[in-house]
Motif scaffolding. Sequence first.
Motif, PDB file in Angstrom:
ATOM      1  N   VAL A 198       0.933   4.103  -3.008  1.00 51.90           N
ATOM      2  CA  VAL A 198       0.577   5.315  -2.654  1.00 51.90           C
ATOM      3  C   VAL A 198       1.733   6.407  -3.134  1.00 51.90           C
ATOM      4  N   GLN A 253       0.882  -1.097   0.033  1.00 53.65           N
ATOM      5  CA  GLN A 253      -0.040   0.008  -0.050  1.00 53.65           C
ATOM      6  C   GLN A 253       0.880   1.279  -0.035  1.00 53.65           C
ATOM      7  N   ALA A 286      -5.621   3.424   1.801  1.00 58.47           N
ATOM      8  CA  ALA A 286      -4.613   2.591   2.459  1.00 58.47           C
ATOM      9  C   ALA A 286      -4.730   1.999   3.766  1.00 58.47           C
TER      10      ALA A 286
END
Length: 170
Positions: A151, A147, A161
């Motif tokens: 991002v 995640q 997330a």
Amino acid sequence: MKAKTPSDSRTVMTDLVLPSETNPLNNLFGGELLARMDRAASIAARRHSRRITVTASVNHVAFNRSVPLGSVVTIEAAISRTFRTSMEVFIDVWMEDRFSGERTKANEAIYTFVAVDDAGVPTEVPPLVPETQLEKERFEAALRRKQLSLVLAGKMKPHDATELKALFMD
Ligand SMILES: CC(C)(COP(=O)(O)OP(=O)(O)OC[C@H]1O[C@@H](n2cnc3c(N)ncnc32)[C@H](O)[C@@H]1OP(=O)(O)O)[C@@H](O)C(=O)NCCC(=O)NCCS
């Protein structure tokens, strides 16, 4: 698809540090180590998926110790978690003492590879079953790292997330 273990993909590459691969301090050049790690990780990803694999991201690299000219360097790579088409590969780098043969950890890195078909389209990979305590710890933390990587790459919105929110918020 039949599940595999990290041992199924474990890849060990041992090589010397030669003069053309060093920086002005006579230590291994960082880019050379990145390339060696990428090669080992690529083989591990291929062993797990039995597909063409491409490097999607370098999630983490820690150059903790310099590696002097003439060192014997061993790179160990293994899949630490799989998702649908992507695989996290954990890489440990060891140096071998010239006299005693004792190994010390020099660096580590985490790469993400994606399995693709002949047209370069992402394709599913077998699941992974971690066995040892270390493999289980690396498996557990991998979703968080995925995640974070997404991002940072602008491919996931921070509020999606979930694992990162769980780390920083109640
Ligand atoms: C890697 C690549 C196949 C991903 O393609 P894409 O269009 O983003 O495909 P998707 O969105 O379906 O992503 C595929 C998988 O990669 C993961 N992924 C993509 N970018 C990622 C990143 N920066 N970090 C972590 N995972 C990433 C996705 O989450 C997805 O995982 P999952 O299927 O396991 O859930 C594509 O970007 C590519 O071919 N890049 C070039 C690779 C290359 O040439 N590498 C050598 C460097 S010179």
